[in-house]
Enzyme design. Structure first.
Site, PDB file in Angstrom:
ATOM      1  N   LYS A  36     -37.977  30.024 -30.447  1.00 13.12           N
ATOM      2  CA  LYS A  36     -36.698  29.311 -30.369  1.00 13.12           C
ATOM      3  C   LYS A  36     -36.800  28.030 -29.551  1.00 13.12           C
ATOM      4  CE  LYS A  36     -34.644  31.627 -26.363  1.00 13.12           C
ATOM      5  NZ  LYS A  36     -34.582  30.455 -25.488  1.00 13.12           N
ATOM      6  N   THR A  37     -37.620  28.051 -28.466  1.00 11.18           N
ATOM      7  CA  THR A  37     -37.754  26.841 -27.650  1.00 11.18           C
ATOM      8  C   THR A  37     -38.375  25.719 -28.472  1.00 11.18           C
ATOM      9  OG1 THR A  37     -38.023  28.200 -25.676  1.00 11.18           O
ATOM     10  CG2 THR A  37     -38.676  25.892 -25.510  1.00 11.18           C
ATOM     11  N   ASP A 222     -28.675  26.703 -25.757  1.00 14.22           N
ATOM     12  CA  ASP A 222     -29.689  27.755 -25.748  1.00 14.22           C
ATOM     13  C   ASP A 222     -29.075  29.033 -25.175  1.00 14.22           C
ATOM     14  OD1 ASP A 222     -32.100  29.031 -25.957  1.00 14.22           O
ATOM     15  OD2 ASP A 222     -33.002  28.074 -24.201  1.00 14.22           O
ATOM     16  N   GLU A 223     -29.637  30.189 -25.526  1.00 13.82           N
ATOM     17  CA  GLU A 223     -29.204  31.492 -24.989  1.00 13.82           C
ATOM     18  C   GLU A 223     -27.687  31.666 -25.147  1.00 13.82           C
ATOM     19  OE1 GLU A 223     -31.440  33.485 -24.293  1.00 13.82           O
ATOM     20  OE2 GLU A 223     -33.141  32.540 -23.335  1.00 13.82           O
ATOM     21  N   GLN A 253     -30.340  40.406 -27.271  1.00 20.43           N
ATOM     22  CA  GLN A 253     -30.781  40.132 -25.902  1.00 20.43           C
ATOM     23  C   GLN A 253     -29.606  39.755 -24.995  1.00 20.43           C
ATOM     24  OE1 GLN A 253     -34.748  38.162 -25.367  1.00 20.43           O
ATOM     25  NE2 GLN A 253     -34.553  37.691 -27.542  1.00 20.43           N
ATOM     26  N   ARG A 604     -41.108  41.862 -23.917  1.00 21.17           N
ATOM     27  CA  ARG A 604     -41.857  40.967 -23.019  1.00 21.17           C
ATOM     28  C   ARG A 604     -43.352  41.161 -23.211  1.00 21.17           C
ATOM     29  NH1 ARG A 604     -38.765  37.687 -23.238  1.00 21.17           N
ATOM     30  NH2 ARG A 604     -37.789  39.111 -24.718  1.00 21.17           N
TER      31      ARG A 604
END
Length: 724
Positions: A36-37, A222-223, A253, A604
């Site tokens: 996504k980044t 973002d997020e 998330q 993670r």
């Protein structure tokens, strides 16, 4: 390769579609590890390269300064645009800048101070006392949380009074009102105010709103799953003229509901922004297939999700290890064993993380690592800007820049000690309230200090003269030598030397580091002021100083791990009541958030994932443990279970699940006692609460993990003893 080709090279089809989408609202559902980044940074670069916008016309918002900095660096590499032209920041940093420019429109001074959690809590304590309550019965942290929640929902003081429907809320309303009055008098805001007041400004001032809507042609967030109502409203107000909003997030998330994040913001995005395009990023570039299969199967048990099917084209990888241990100390030892083995096989310690649900779990893990001389670090300890010596010096600087800041005044009026006690300060506060002035303003007028002794009055005047001297010096001195001057002349340096003559605790070095960081900040931002620097550092988070290359195993809570990745991850304490927490089990929404937290922890891991639980753990006076339901949601085909046993007295190792009845005892159920863990063919594992009768008339009361408490006749129940 031209500029656009360089930007889009290597993107998969959904990523490319998201990057090249130009007009209208866009929701990108980005699964864990799906890049996504890269999509965010490539989209900004694409808009710049195609001439759709200049750097000043794009506003990108994320949740940490570190993430914002990394985005700037990546975009600069793709486009060669000067980072200083980019409008990329956290929500709070953007809000702080907005209020510095336009805050006077709503009565806020440009040099306002930003109170952190510690400052806000200190003020709350004073407010509780001022309105006539006792801090022993009216808990400051509870009041702080209630007020914070209200601001996140954009509920002001007047509305809060109207909504207060019970005893606690009515008390909170009075404290909220006093707290806001005190903030305004001090020329200060808390973190929640940054968003609350920014929304108020955008909503109430049509001219400012129109100016910002015209300036920012494109808004990227973002997020998005972590946004609260205030952040949602800010995004909606900024984008409502052009509707060029990109939200990137993952509902699976969303783990910050406890601090105001609203999962409905992402679930309802298409309703809130009509004609929205939705793109799913489902290819995972981080984890093995086995880890993804395990994590996806767990989170699929949630109902509040838009749905994604993550896949990996990488290795199938090792199965997820399930470590079943006797107690929490044994759990720590087994995890440490695994870490030693992985490090010996070439896994760097910096690529190993142990995650847990509560901070209290770290103690036994630390002890085990220490015994084996394995270096480790705990993320979420005392941050640099929260250390006492740093807070003390910053309080001086804040009072110099904002003389109405009563919280800073209280912190330093008798530090270093100058003979001004608590009773004297209490008298000052009483007079300041009567005269409706700040504490510093009060001590600059000797005729107002008649209630104090001549000796104390003289000391207060000397303090006032020192602050006024510093204020004059701040007008002409560069920031770094100025901060060193304040540390020296205030007596902080001498006090630290007296406390620690050997300098082993490094507190003086911390003071020097603070001054140096201020110098660096001004060097990078030549027009910045001390107020700008104070505002910048007040918004730093735990992860802003994260160094992924430190040669040490990382210990952190699952919440702190979000956004990070490691080659090997251990998740400890998978027990009912611990993970998921007991308070969430009867609330479907909270239970789903706990499951999402487990999903975040699992994803993670890049190569190796282990989860563990203890059959016995001492918590709140109880020792019994039941395996977490989340363990049972992992598919059997990707799990490799290992049952560990303790060494028994005399060197005998017991690895048997079934304990045999005592010799000579004819009662076939004698092995099952109160406290035993048993398994029922239908209801699974449970703990025996009561036992009555004997032989074939034996009855057990059993609390099952999922089925609740049941009373069973032993001869029909077919109970199997798991552990005494």
């Amino acid at each position: 390769m031209n500029g656009q080709d360089k930007i889009t090279a290597g993107l998969n089809p959904p990523q490319l579609e998201a990057v090249t989408h130009v007009s209208g609202p866009l929701l990108v559902l980005a699964g864990a590890g799906s890049g996504k980044t890269r999509v965010l940074t490539s989209r900004v670069a694409y808009l710049l390269a195609t001439g759709n916008a200049t750097p000043e016309e794009i506003l990108a918002v994320t949740f940490t300064n570190k993430a914002a900095g990394e985005m700037k660096e990546r975009i600069a590499r793709l486009t060669e645009v000067d980072e200083r032209r980019m409008q990329i920041s956290t929500f709070h940093s953007f809000a702080a800048r907005l209020l510095r420019f336009y805050g006077e429109q709503i009565g806020l001074k440009p040099n306002f101070t930003i109170y952190d959690e510690e400052d806000a809590l200190s003020l709350i304590k004073n407010c509780i006392t001022e309105v006539g309550f006792d801090t022993k019965t009216v808990v400051p942290r509870v009041m702080r949380a209630l007020i914070s929640d209200a601001k996140a929902e954009l509920v002001g003081v007047t509305e809060y009074h109207k909504l207060a429907s019970n005893f606690i809320a009515e008390r909170a309303a009075r404290i909220y009102e006093r707290y806001q009055n005190r903030l305004e008098a001090a020329g200060a805001v808390d973190f929640d105010d940054l968003l609350f007041l920014s929304v108020k400004l955008l909503r109430d001032d049509a001219e400012v709103r129109s100016r910002l809507q015209n300036r920012y042609k494109f808004l990227l967030i973002d997020e998005y799953q972590d946004t609260n109502r205030a952040q949602y409203m800010m995004a909606k107000l900024l984008s409502e003229a052009r509707h060029n909003i990109l939200a990137v997030g993952d509902e699976d998330q969303s783990i910050y509901g406890w601090r105001g994040a609203n999962i409905n913001n992402i679930l309802n995005f298409e309703k809130d922004f009509p004609n929205c395009k939705v793109i799913r990023l489902e290819q995972n570039y981080r984890s093995t297939q086995a880890i993804l299969k395990a994590a996806s199967a767990v989170v699929a048990n949630n109902t509040r999700r838009k749905g994604k099917t993550l896949f990996s084209v990488g290795d199938h990888g090792e199965p997820v290890k399930l470590l079943i241990t006797e107690n929490d100390r044994d759990e720590a030892e087994r995890i440490t064993d695994q870490i030693e083995k992985q490090v010996s096989e070439g896994c760097p310690r910096s690529e190993v993380a142990i995650l847990y649900r509560t901070n209290a779990q770290s103690r036994v893990l630390e002890e085990s690592l220490k015994r084996r001389f394995i270096p480790y670090r705990i993320v979420g300890g005392v941050r640099f800007y929260q250390r006492k010596e740093i807070k003390d010096l910053l309080a001086y600087i804040r009072l110099i820049t904002n003389p109405t800041d009563d919280v800073s005044f209280r912190r330093i009026i008798n530090y270093p000690r100058r003979g001004i006690g608590d009773k004297s300060v209490q008298k000052l506060e009483a007079v300041a309230q009567e005269e409706e002035c700040s504490l510093f303003e009060l001590i600059t007028n000797a005729h107002r200090l008649q209630q104090l002794s001549a000796a104390v009055t003289k000391k207060l005047q000397r303090f006032a003269e020192m602050i006024q001297y510093f204020t004059v010096q701040s007008q002409s001195m560069p920031i770094e030598p100025f901060m060193n001057l304040v540390a020296e002349k205030s007596g902080i340096v001498a006090d630290l030397k007296e406390q620690d003559p050997s300098g082993t605790e490094g507190r003086l070095e911390n003071i020097e580091e603070l001054a140096a960081s201020a110098g660096e900040y001004v060097g990078e931002n030549p027009e910045a002021t001390i107020t700008d620097f104070l505002g910048e550092i007040s918004l730093y988070t735990d992860l802003d100083n994260w160094d992924p290359d430190t040669d040490a195993v990382t210990l952190m809570t699952l919440h702190a791990a979000k956004g990070l990745e490691f080659q090997s991850v251990f998740i400890a304490g998978l027990e009912e009541g611990l993970f998921p927490l007991s308070r969430t089990i009867d609330d479907p929404e909270q239970l789903e958030e706990e499951r999402r937290l487990f999903y975040v922890g699992m994803t993670r891991a890049k190569r190796q994932l282990a989860v563990s639980y203890a059959l016995s753990r001492s918590r709140f006076g109880e020792r019994l443990s039941m395996r977490s339901r989340f363990v049972d949601e992992i598919p059997d085909e990707v799990v490799e279970a290992q049952r560990f046993t303790l060494m028994q007295p005399g060197g005998r190792v017991s690895s048997d699940y079934m304990a045999a009845p005592a010799n000579g005892n004819s009662d076939p159920y004698s092995a099952i006692r109160v406290g035993s863990i048993v398994n029922h063919p239908r209801w699974g594992e449970g703990a025996v609460l009561k036992r009555s009768g004997s032989g074939e008339h034996t009855e057990f009361e059993v609390r099952f993990t999922y089925a609740g408490t049941k009373t069973l006749l032993a001869k029909f129940a077919k109970l199997q003893l798991v552990r005494r």
